[in-house]
Structure formats: C-alpha cells, structure tokens
Write a protein that holds these residues in place. Structure first.
Motif, PDB file in Angstrom:
ATOM      1  N   MET A   6     -37.727 -18.514 -34.474  1.00 12.87           N
ATOM      2  CA  MET A   6     -37.125 -19.864 -34.513  1.00 12.87           C
ATOM      3  C   MET A   6     -37.088 -20.490 -33.325  1.00 12.87           C
ATOM      4  O   MET A   6     -36.460 -21.741 -32.848  1.00 12.87           O
ATOM      5  N   ILE A   7     -36.003 -19.377 -32.673  1.00 15.81           N
ATOM      6  CA  ILE A   7     -35.783 -19.339 -31.205  1.00 15.81           C
ATOM      7  C   ILE A   7     -36.973 -20.156 -30.417  1.00 15.81           C
ATOM      8  O   ILE A   7     -37.083 -21.335 -29.546  1.00 15.81           O
ATOM      9  N   GLY A   8     -37.900 -20.065 -30.657  1.00 17.66           N
ATOM     10  CA  GLY A   8     -39.550 -19.630 -29.951  1.00 17.66           C
ATOM     11  C   GLY A   8     -39.166 -21.459 -30.560  1.00 17.66           C
ATOM     12  O   GLY A   8     -39.816 -22.178 -29.213  1.00 17.66           O
ATOM     13  N   ALA A   9     -39.356 -21.853 -31.542  1.00 20.44           N
ATOM     14  CA  ALA A   9     -39.091 -23.067 -32.129  1.00 20.44           C
ATOM     15  C   ALA A   9     -38.506 -24.402 -31.068  1.00 20.44           C
ATOM     16  O   ALA A   9     -39.291 -25.810 -30.392  1.00 20.44           O
ATOM     17  N   TYR A  10     -37.440 -24.008 -30.921  1.00 21.47           N
ATOM     18  CA  TYR A  10     -36.837 -24.468 -30.590  1.00 21.47           C
ATOM     19  C   TYR A  10     -36.609 -24.793 -28.502  1.00 21.47           C
ATOM     20  O   TYR A  10     -36.406 -25.771 -27.924  1.00 21.47           O
ATOM     21  N   VAL A  11     -37.433 -23.900 -28.340  1.00 25.21           N
ATOM     22  CA  VAL A  11     -37.120 -23.466 -26.804  1.00 25.21           C
ATOM     23  C   VAL A  11     -38.659 -24.602 -26.835  1.00 25.21           C
ATOM     24  O   VAL A  11     -38.854 -25.082 -25.785  1.00 25.21           O
ATOM     25  N   TYR A  27     -38.946 -26.934 -28.168  1.00 17.72           N
ATOM     26  CA  TYR A  27     -39.173 -28.383 -28.649  1.00 17.72           C
ATOM     27  C   TYR A  27     -37.968 -29.035 -27.333  1.00 17.72           C
ATOM     28  O   TYR A  27     -38.232 -30.641 -27.249  1.00 17.72           O
ATOM     29  N   PHE A  28     -37.281 -28.299 -26.905  1.00 13.22           N
ATOM     30  CA  PHE A  28     -36.533 -28.330 -25.611  1.00 13.22           C
ATOM     31  C   PHE A  28     -37.329 -29.458 -24.194  1.00 13.22           C
ATOM     32  O   PHE A  28     -37.658 -29.722 -23.513  1.00 13.22           O
ATOM     33  N   CYS A  29     -38.044 -27.850 -24.493  1.00 17.68           N
ATOM     34  CA  CYS A  29     -39.240 -27.725 -23.429  1.00 17.68           C
ATOM     35  C   CYS A  29     -40.159 -29.633 -23.382  1.00 17.68           C
ATOM     36  O   CYS A  29     -39.894 -30.173 -22.824  1.00 17.68           O
ATOM     37  N   MET A  30     -40.697 -29.150 -24.979  1.00 19.61           N
ATOM     38  CA  MET A  30     -41.679 -30.898 -24.771  1.00 19.61           C
ATOM     39  C   MET A  30     -40.558 -31.932 -24.766  1.00 19.61           C
ATOM     40  O   MET A  30     -41.156 -33.119 -24.246  1.00 19.61           O
ATOM     41  N   THR A  31     -39.162 -32.155 -25.314  1.00 21.21           N
ATOM     42  CA  THR A  31     -38.286 -33.180 -25.531  1.00 21.21           C
ATOM     43  C   THR A  31     -37.472 -34.006 -24.302  1.00 21.21           C
ATOM     44  O   THR A  31     -38.159 -34.834 -23.446  1.00 21.21           O
ATOM     45  N   TYR A  32     -37.146 -32.408 -23.758  1.00 24.95           N
ATOM     46  CA  TYR A  32     -36.496 -32.367 -22.581  1.00 24.95           C
ATOM     47  C   TYR A  32     -36.889 -32.702 -21.405  1.00 24.95           C
ATOM     48  O   TYR A  32     -36.369 -33.470 -20.784  1.00 24.95           O
ATOM     49  N   PHE A  33     -37.769 -31.713 -21.227  1.00 27.90           N
ATOM     50  CA  PHE A  33     -38.260 -31.550 -19.477  1.00 27.90           C
ATOM     51  C   PHE A  33     -39.840 -32.305 -19.922  1.00 27.90           C
ATOM     52  O   PHE A  33     -40.369 -32.616 -19.055  1.00 27.90           O
ATOM     53  N   LYS A  34     -39.782 -32.636 -21.069  1.00 26.16           N
ATOM     54  CA  LYS A  34     -41.407 -33.760 -21.273  1.00 26.16           C
ATOM     55  C   LYS A  34     -42.481 -32.924 -20.886  1.00 26.16           C
ATOM     56  O   LYS A  34     -43.197 -32.901 -20.190  1.00 26.16           O
ATOM     57  N   GLY A  59     -46.016 -30.237 -21.056  1.00 29.68           N
ATOM     58  CA  GLY A  59     -47.401 -30.153 -22.169  1.00 29.68           C
ATOM     59  C   GLY A  59     -47.248 -28.694 -23.190  1.00 29.68           C
ATOM     60  O   GLY A  59     -46.145 -28.363 -22.697  1.00 29.68           O
ATOM     61  N   LEU A  60     -48.345 -28.813 -23.839  1.00 30.46           N
ATOM     62  CA  LEU A  60     -48.276 -27.907 -24.939  1.00 30.46           C
ATOM     63  C   LEU A  60     -48.266 -26.559 -23.463  1.00 30.46           C
ATOM     64  O   LEU A  60     -47.301 -25.493 -24.223  1.00 30.46           O
ATOM     65  N   VAL A  61     -49.544 -26.006 -22.865  1.00 24.95           N
ATOM     66  CA  VAL A  61     -49.320 -24.845 -22.226  1.00 24.95           C
ATOM     67  C   VAL A  61     -48.762 -24.353 -21.627  1.00 24.95           C
ATOM     68  O   VAL A  61     -47.741 -23.226 -22.232  1.00 24.95           O
ATOM     69  N   PRO A  62     -47.575 -25.511 -20.729  1.00 21.91           N
ATOM     70  CA  PRO A  62     -46.765 -24.251 -20.062  1.00 21.91           C
ATOM     71  C   PRO A  62     -45.519 -24.072 -21.282  1.00 21.91           C
ATOM     72  O   PRO A  62     -44.564 -23.341 -21.511  1.00 21.91           O
ATOM     73  N   SER A  63     -45.240 -25.270 -21.917  1.00 23.70           N
ATOM     74  CA  SER A  63     -43.798 -25.017 -23.312  1.00 23.70           C
ATOM     75  C   SER A  63     -44.434 -23.604 -24.051  1.00 23.70           C
ATOM     76  O   SER A  63     -43.538 -22.836 -24.032  1.00 23.70           O
ATOM     77  N   LEU A  64     -46.030 -22.721 -24.284  1.00 22.82           N
ATOM     78  CA  LEU A  64     -45.969 -22.000 -24.747  1.00 22.82           C
ATOM     79  C   LEU A  64     -45.879 -20.690 -24.252  1.00 22.82           C
ATOM     80  O   LEU A  64     -45.173 -19.979 -24.282  1.00 22.82           O
ATOM     81  N   LEU A  65     -45.889 -21.151 -22.965  1.00 24.09           N
ATOM     82  CA  LEU A  65     -45.480 -20.034 -22.441  1.00 24.09           C
ATOM     83  C   LEU A  65     -44.776 -19.629 -21.846  1.00 24.09           C
ATOM     84  O   LEU A  65     -44.199 -18.774 -21.774  1.00 24.09           O
ATOM     85  N   ILE A 114     -42.831 -21.891 -31.586  1.00 19.28           N
ATOM     86  CA  ILE A 114     -43.261 -23.795 -30.887  1.00 19.28           C
ATOM     87  C   ILE A 114     -45.334 -24.344 -31.815  1.00 19.28           C
ATOM     88  O   ILE A 114     -45.497 -25.553 -31.812  1.00 19.28           O
ATOM     89  N   LEU A 115     -45.937 -23.273 -32.326  1.00 19.02           N
ATOM     90  CA  LEU A 115     -46.936 -23.772 -32.870  1.00 19.02           C
ATOM     91  C   LEU A 115     -46.271 -25.201 -34.127  1.00 19.02           C
ATOM     92  O   LEU A 115     -46.715 -25.757 -34.260  1.00 19.02           O
ATOM     93  N   VAL A 116     -45.703 -24.069 -34.691  1.00 21.11           N
ATOM     94  CA  VAL A 116     -45.163 -24.935 -35.861  1.00 21.11           C
ATOM     95  C   VAL A 116     -44.289 -25.416 -35.925  1.00 21.11           C
ATOM     96  O   VAL A 116     -45.004 -26.108 -37.093  1.00 21.11           O
ATOM     97  N   GLY A 117     -43.669 -25.898 -34.924  1.00 19.39           N
ATOM     98  CA  GLY A 117     -42.825 -27.347 -34.784  1.00 19.39           C
ATOM     99  C   GLY A 117     -43.839 -28.106 -34.714  1.00 19.39           C
ATOM    100  O   GLY A 117     -43.996 -29.660 -34.843  1.00 19.39           O
ATOM    101  N   LEU A 118     -45.348 -27.940 -33.692  1.00 20.54           N
ATOM    102  CA  LEU A 118     -46.463 -28.896 -33.373  1.00 20.54           C
ATOM    103  C   LEU A 118     -46.949 -29.321 -35.078  1.00 20.54           C
ATOM    104  O   LEU A 118     -46.739 -30.398 -34.969  1.00 20.54           O
ATOM    105  N   TYR A 119     -46.635 -28.555 -35.718  1.00 20.06           N
ATOM    106  CA  TYR A 119     -48.259 -28.285 -36.905  1.00 20.06           C
ATOM    107  C   TYR A 119     -46.726 -29.278 -37.683  1.00 20.06           C
ATOM    108  O   TYR A 119     -47.477 -30.003 -38.539  1.00 20.06           O
ATOM    109  N   TYR A 120     -45.374 -29.187 -38.265  1.00 19.82           N
ATOM    110  CA  TYR A 120     -45.176 -29.126 -39.086  1.00 19.82           C
ATOM    111  C   TYR A 120     -43.733 -29.760 -38.126  1.00 19.82           C
ATOM    112  O   TYR A 120     -43.085 -30.872 -39.569  1.00 19.82           O
ATOM    113  N   ASN A 121     -43.763 -30.200 -37.443  1.00 23.44           N
ATOM    114  CA  ASN A 121     -43.384 -31.519 -37.033  1.00 23.44           C
ATOM    115  C   ASN A 121     -40.833 -30.986 -36.780  1.00 23.44           C
ATOM    116  O   ASN A 121     -40.834 -31.112 -35.451  1.00 23.44           O
TER     117      ASN A 121
END
Ligand code: ADP
Ligand code: MG
Lengths: 318, 294, 261
Positions: free
Chosen positions: B44-49, B51-58, B60-66, B207-214
């Motif tokens: 769950m924390i991974g999903a939130y991290v 989320y914050f990477c992608m929305t607040y810091f804009k 991309g997928l790969v850096p957010s994933l890492l 993070i993958l689940v966040g992307l997939y299920y939104n």
C-alpha cells in the motif's frame, strides 16, 4: 466461599450504581463490551493459551452465535426466546468449532492460524450473501434482553466454568498438548480429541458472546466480525498472558477502558492501539500475567495445599 | 472461447500482482518463519509513494517505480530492525502479534496523514493508454507493462537469489540459521537484505496496481495481502518459484470465479482453496512434508 | 507367548534405513537390553513401537492378557493406553508444569469423571482428584521426588528429570516399559543406583522392560537378554555373555572405546 462473596459484591455494587443512575448509559455499553470481551478472551485462551492451538477465527464463532440468537429472538421476542437464542447460538458455534477443529487439527502454529482465519472469512462472506441475515445491510431491531444481570451471569458463569475446566484432568490434558504434543500422545493423551474439545468449548463460549452482542446492541452486520475482531480478541489474550484466565479478564477490562478513553480521539485511536501493541510485545512478550493467575491462583494453591495436607494427615493417621 | 481468453489475460494481470506480493511473504517466512502481516501494507505504501511521485513531482513511470521500490525496501528493513529483531527468539505468537501491530500502525498511520478517502492515480495518456484488440479480446498497454515489469523483476530476483553471494547467504540462512552463522554468514544483514528485496517487490506491485486500477486507499493492502499469502502457501511457503506459481494460480481462479458469475463468493473460493491445500498438503505444491525428529 | 513381537520391521528416512528388517520378541516379565552404537536405530525402533513413526513394512504385535493387538496404524495415545509406555532419550517432560502435574497428566487415562464434572467440580471431581494425587505421590516417592512435587520440571537437576521421565511413564500404568538411555549423563554411582531401582520397579509393578543403553557394560549386569543393533540391522542377540563375545558386536563397537561403549 470467599470467592463467591466477592463475586456477589461486585454484582450488587454495580447493580446499585446502575439503579441510582451513577453509571451512565454510555458506560453501561462499555460494561457490556467488557463482559463480551472477557468471554471471548477466556474462551480463546482455552484454545490458544491452554491448548496451544493458534486460532485467528474467533470472530467467526462469535458471528454464528450472534446471528443465530438474533434470528431466534426476532421471531420469539420473549425471555424464553432469548434464552433459547443464546443456547442455539452457542450450539451452532460449537458445531462450527467441531467442523473447524476436526480437519485443521493436523496443522500447527501459523498454518492453523491462517486456516482458522480463512474459515472465519468464509463464514463472513456467507453471512454477507444469505437472505436470513439480510446480507451486507445486516439485521436491525434485534430485541434487547441483555442487562447487567444477564451480562453478569453469562460472564461470570463462563469464567467459572472454564477455570474449573482447566483445573481438571481434562484441562490438564489440553495443557499437555501445548507443552509437548508428542510427549502428551506418548503418555496416552488423545490429542486430537482434546483439541476438538477445546475448539468446541471455545467456540460455544464465543457464540454466547456473540449472542450477548446481538441482544444488547440490537444491530448486526457481517463486517463487524472481520479479521480485526479476531485480532482484537487475540490481542487481549496475549496481552493478559497465554494460559492466564485472570490475565485475560484484566486485559479485557484494561483495553476496554483505554479504547473508551481513546474514543474522543478517533483519528489516532488505532495508531495508538497499534503502537501500544508493538511496544508491549517487544518489552513484555509474555503478557501482563505470564501464565500465572491473580486471585484465582491463591485459591487454587489453597485448594491444592488443603488436598495435600489432608493426604498427609491421612498418612499420619494410619 | 474469447471470453475464456479474456479471462486468462485478466487472470495473468491479477496473478502478477499476487505473485509479486507473495514473493515477499515467502522469502520472509523462509528466513525467519514469520508471517509478515505488515507486508501487505508495504505494498500500500508503495502505491502511495508512486502516487505522490507521479502527481506532485510529475515523474514518469520508471523513476516513480524505482523510488517506490527504494522507499519500500528501506521501510521493510526498518520494520524488521525495530519491531521484529528484538523478538527473534520470542514465542512465535508474540512476533505474529507484533507483525499485526505493525500492519495496523502502517494502515492507520497512513490514514492519519493522507485521510481515509480514495486517491486516484493520474489518467494515463499516449502510448500507455493504448489498447489492442485481438479478436474479441482486449489487451491494454497497462496490462502488458504490468506483466512485463513483473516478469522482469522475477527474473532479476531469481538471478539475485541463485547467482549472487547475498542470495546464497539468504538460502543458507533459510535452511539452517545456526549453521549459516557458524559458517561466518552475517545473519542479521542477510535478514535485512531479504526484507529489502521482498519489500521492493511489494512496492513495485503497489505502484503497478495504482496504475492499473487507478484508485488507492490506506486499507487497499489487506485483501490482496491475504490472497498473496494464500498464494505463497499454495506454492509452498518459503519456496520462491512456488510463490510465483501460487500467485498466478490464485489470480486465475479469482478471475474465473467472478467471470462466470460467482463474484460474490470470489474471496470465499480463494479461502476455500487455502483450507483445502492446508488439509491435503500443508507444505504446498512444491513443498516437502517433514515431521519432527523425536 | 511373547508380550511384544516385532517382525521384519523397516523404516527409512530418505535413503537411509534407520531400522532395517528387524525382528525381535520380548517375553513377559523379561528385562531386555537393546544396545548399539550411536545412530544404530535404537530410538527409531522405540518410535516405531510407540506409534510415533509408522513402519514402512513389517508388523508389531502386543499381547496383553492373552490377547494379540496389532500395533500397526494405531495412534500413539492408544498404544500407550494398551499398556506400552516409554521414556524419551532427549528428555521430553512438560517442562513448564510442576513435577506433580507431569505425573497427573500421565494418569489421565485412569480418570473416571466426564466433562460435566470437570466444569462443575461435582463431588466425583474431588474424590477422583484426591485419588490421583495420592497415587502420584506414591509414584514420586520411588525417586524421592515427592518433596519436589510443586517445582517446575525444568528446575529439576538433569538426573531428577530422567527419574521423572520414568515415573511419568509408570503413571500410565504400563505392562511393557521402554526406557531410552535412562542413565545418559549420570555418573557411575548414580547409574548403578538407577539400575537397582529399575530392577525393583520391574518386581514391584510386575513389568516387562526393554531398555536402550549406549553403555554396553551397564546392561550386561541387569539384563537377561540383549539385542544388538547396528546400522539399523539386528546383528546379534542372546545372553550378555554370548553378546559380549560375539565377533560382529565387537566389530560394531570397534572404533568406539570398548569399555566405554
Ligand atoms: N525423523 C528423522 N528424520 C531423518 N532421519 C532420522 C529421523 N530419526 C532418526 N533418523 C536417523 O536415523 C538414524 C538412527 O537414529 P536413532 O534411532 O536416533 O539412533 P540411536 O538411538 O540408535 O542412536 C540416524 O542416522 C538418525 O539421523
Ligand atoms: Mg537414541
């Protein structure tokens, strides 16, 4: 004898406080919660603390008792109906305990915990989909019969019966399984039978607790009996001390009071609860009481010594 | 027929998630015999991290994933260090309760900071939003990415466990902690490393689940966590390939059950499978039965 | 008629045959020794006899009161209830319970009250418990453990724990008693004393005893007959004198100090 006087006093004092309105309705609900949690905790303690069978499914047993009692009393809203409801709830839960106990007995430790967790989740899902239980919406308007007197009878009754049981030969057989299952078998203890017995008794008591819940809070929904409820009970048992009935009682009271107090801070209630849990486990993993008993142990020691003295005096007299 | 194929595609997608989470359960159980209840919350924390990477810091997928994987592995190591290590020789039940405590702490701590409401991942655009029609069947780019990343991570994990020194140390400690210690393996750092690996995979799953299920929420880990654990038990707990097989199996079963009208009982079926496997072969599909030496 | 007869019993762990094609007979009232080097399969044989392991092949029969009871496939507790009790080499007392409780648990099969009585502590409870207490104390006296009845088993000395193991086995009221290295870790004086007591127990309780001992010289003095196991196989049997001079036995013990082994 002194034990019974003390019990009677507790009953009378609280009854007077209620009659003189010194105990508010809100606090009465806390009392009921304490009673329910005591029953749940001592009965889980029989399964987990005394018999050593790690169960995470107590909420499932509780829910069966709750629903059966609710359904019966909604059709028979009388005192006999209520008593019948509690009894049938206990029996239904006991049957479930038997059904759960039997196949999962080969499992040990964590595996058993997970299997019982699975069982109780399945029960919850069934209640979510049944018609008589009104699915996810739950049952509303269950007649309220539980008052202080009934609560007291059921709680004290359960504790006394269980504390008698664990001090009997059958109770010792359960304890021997916890201590060393293979040695117990080799000493002629039918470990499977006693594990099933522990599950049946524990489940029946949990069923009674559920029935009390239904009959006091007059509302039921399946999600009240999820994984977290089982965890709550387990936490009480471990906090009080595995194998200590008085520890379970103490912890049930303590946690109910803490929880009532924290009610005013709903946001951090669960955070604090979990922190307390972690800290206690790290610094006192054996729980408050270990496996010792508070007052009860004084009595049992007295009993034992009396027996022993009588035995010795017989010897001397011969 | 096409419906079946579609279900299989969906099953593989869901199964990938379960497999990623299950790996963490299985590795931790293998090495310290603990059902790490907090593992699902790391996901769950991974999903939130993410989320914050992608929305607040804009990002991309790969850096957010890492970043999500990194944060989660640090968290995993920290949890082990603070909450589990002091209890390594305590009764199993105390450790399990601690794990449940940590799980609740992460859930409600997160809820305290981000509030209980659901958050929505940014809408995917461009290439990521593509969908491919194969006959009647639809495969989305997200599904391809999700499964692709999962397989990549699992291959990487296999490599680490089989070919590196730390991986060998992990296997040695799993087999016999005392013997490993005697042979000069640093047990503590090996356990930490195991938590880091498992938590990184869970973070990726988040993070993958966040992307997939939104949508994501602080309690999102509970149910998938249980199912992933069941997947690990199904495959044989402690056995890495078992967790992968189990993950895909549970994913497939779940999709099939809901695809053919049983969605109400989807979870019940999964729990039923758990109980069956525990009764028939508690050591799981790939596990060996052992009996205590007397 | 033998009280115990074992026929061609085999048990393998993985590839290793811990017990291989072993046959033996114990006559009622005998005190028989089972010896062999470490890892010979002695304890495994006990585990097979008491149902803790199930043999891969072969049969085990117990004859009590002229009645032959096949033990294959019977669960350990009911084997115990039929009259076959044992001690464990790697002491398996209920360590966190008192000495008395250890003995009471072993007497469990003799209790005459049901669940209802145990919930309500009806009069039968007191009567039966007093009887059990009385019998337990009697047993504890054998090794002077009655004074320590309220101590936790884990706080007993090593020797006392071995004694309690024997008492606990006796408390199950056996016909045939299996002792697995009861003298392990004791000094020669203690061992000699223990052997005396074992002899006495046999008389007093009218028992048949099968005794595992790693130390060959020790069994020689008290056992009437001896079986020798090596690498899971029975390599010799007979009177102590026959066994002592048996070539295969000497070979098996070669490499170990013969006086000590
Ligand atoms: N449960 C088991 N699993 C694997 N091997 C075992 C088991 N029990 C015993 N063994 C092996 O069987 C052999 C005989 O052991 P044991 O019966 O304990 O010997 P003894 O009592 O004569 O010293 C040993 O090699 C031992 O390692
Ligand atoms: Mg041995």
């Amino acid at each position: 004898m002194r034990k019974f006087i003390a019990i009677g006093l507790v009953y009378a004092i609280v009854q007077i406080l209620i009659m003189t309105n010194l105990i508010s309705g809100y606090f009465q609900a806390t009392l009921v919660t304490i009673g329910i949690n005591i029953i749940l905790a001592v009965s889980l303690n029989l399964i987990t603390g005394f018999t050593g069978q790690f169960s995470l499914g107590h909420a499932g047993f509780m829910s069966v008792g709750a629903y059966v009692c609710a359904i019966v009393t909604m059709r028979m809203p009388t005192i006999p109906g209520f008593i019948l409801g509690v009894a049938l709830g206990a029996v239904a839960a006991a049957i479930l305990g038997f059904l759960v106990g039997l196949p999962t007995l080969r499992l040990r430790g964590d595996y058993l915990a997970i299997a019982t967790l699975g069982m109780s989740e399945i029960i919850r899902i069934i209640f979510l989909n049944l018609e008589v239980t009104n699915g996810a919406a739950g049952l509303i308007g269950i007649p309220q019969f539980i008052n202080w007197t009934w609560l007291f009878i059921f709680t004290v009754g359960t504790v006394l019966l269980l504390s008698n049981f664990v001090k009997s030969a059958h109770g010792r057989a359960c304890i021997s399984i916890r201590e060393d299952e293979i040695a117990a078998e080799a000493m002629g203890i039918d470990t499977i039978r006693y594990k099933v017995i522990a599950f049946i008794i524990g489940a029946a008591c949990a069923g009674i607790a559920g029935a009390i819940y239904a009959s006091y809070f007059h509302y039921l929904e399946p999600n009240l009996f999820g994984f977290l409820k089982s965890v709550d009970v387990l936490v009480i048992v471990v906090l009080g001390g595995l194998g200590s009935l008085s520890g379970s009682m103490l912890a049930a009271i303590l946690l109910a009071l803490i929880s009532t107090y924290l009610q005013s801070f709903p946001e951090i209630r669960m955070v604090l609860y979990s922190l307390i849990l972690i800290i206690i486990m790290i610094f006192r993993p054996q729980g408050l009481m270990g496996s010792r008993e508070i007052s009860l142990s004084v009595f049992s020691k007295l009993g034992r010594n009396k027996l022993w003295d009588r035995f010795k005096s017989q010897k001397g007299g011969q | 027929m096409d419906k079946l194929l579609q279900q299989i595609v969906n099953g593989i997608t869901l199964g990938s998630i379960y497999a990623l989470i299950a790996l963490g359960y299985t590795m931790v159980y293998g090495i310290i015999k603990l059902i790490n209840f907090a593992h699902c919350d790391i996901y769950m924390i991974g999903a939130y991290v993410g989320y914050f990477c992608m929305t607040y810091f804009k990002l991309g997928l790969v850096p957010s994933l890492l970043i999500a994987m990194l944060v989660c592995s640090l968290l995993g190591v920290l949890i082990e260090r603070i909450a589990y290590r002091p209890l390594r020789n305590a009764a199993r039940i105390s450790v399990l309760i601690t794990a449940i405590g940590v799980s609740l702490f992460l859930e409600y701590g997160t809820m305290f900071f981000v509030k209980a409401n659901v958050r929505t991942y940014p809408e995917v655009t461009g290439m990521m939003a593509q969908r491919f029609n194969v006959g009647e069947m639809v495969i989305s780019m997200q599904q391809i990415i999700l499964v692709g990343i999962t397989i990549l991570l699992m291959a990487l994990l296999q490599f680490i466990v089989k070919r590196t020194r730390l991986g060998k140390a992990m296997r040695a400690v799993s087999m016999d902690r005392d013997a490993a210690q005697l042979m000069g393996i640093d047990v503590n750092s090996t356990v930490s490393f195991t938590f880091a690996l498992g938590s990184a995979l869970a973070g990726a799953a988040g993070i993958l689940v966040g992307l997939y299920y939104n949508t994501i929420n602080p309690l999102m880990g509970v149910v998938p966590g249980l199912k992933a654990f069941i997947a690990a038990v199904f495959g044989g707990i402690g056995i890495i390939p078992g967790a992968m097989i189990g993950g895909y199996f549970i994913g497939a079963v779940e999709v099939m059950v809901s695809g053919y009208g049983g969605s109400m009982f989807r979870d019940a079926v999964v729990f039923g499978i758990l109980i069956l496997i525990l009764i028939i072969k508690p050591s799981g599909l790939l596990g060996k039965n052992t009996r205590e030496k007397v | 008629m033998p009280i115990l007869s074992v026929e061609r019993v085999t048990k393998a762990f993985g590839g290793l045959a811990a017990v291989s094609n072993v046959s033996l007979d114990i006559i009622e009232g005998e005190l028989v020794g089972l010896i062999g080097p470490n890892g010979a399969g002695k304890t495994t044989l006990f585990n097979l006899l008491t149902g803790i392991y199930v043999p891969d092949s072969g049969t085990i029969n117990l004859s009590i009161d002229k009645q032959v009871i096949p033990l294959n496939g019977i669960r350990p507790h009911s084997i115990c209830q039929k009259g076959l009790a044992r001690t464990f080499q790697n002491i398996r007392l209920f360590k966190d319970l008192t000495v008395l409780e250890n003995v009471l648990i072993a007497m469990n099969q003799n209790i005459n009250y049901g669940l209802l009585t145990s919930f309500l502590h009806l009069p039968a409870y007191k009567r039966e418990e007093e009887k059990l207490l009385h019998e337990s104390i009697e047993l504890l006296r054998i090794f002077d453990l009655d004074k320590k009845k309220d101590e936790l088993a884990r706080n007993l000395s090593y020797g006392e724990q071995r004694h309690l193991e024997i008492i606990r086995a006796l408390a199950t009221n056996p016909k045939l008693l299996l002792l697995d290295e009861p003298a392990a870790g004791m000094n020669p004086a203690e061992t000699a004393n223990l052997m005396d007591i074992i002899g006495w127990i046999r008389e007093k309780f009218d028992l048949t005893i099968l005794l595992i001992e790693h130390d060959m010289t020790l069994v020689m003095n008290i056992c009437e007959r001896i079986y020798v196991l090596d690498h899971g196989m029975l390599i010799a049997s007979g009177t102590p004198d026959e066994v002592r001079t048996n070539k295969r036995v000497i070979e098996a013990y070669l490499g170990e100090d013969i006086n000590n082994a």
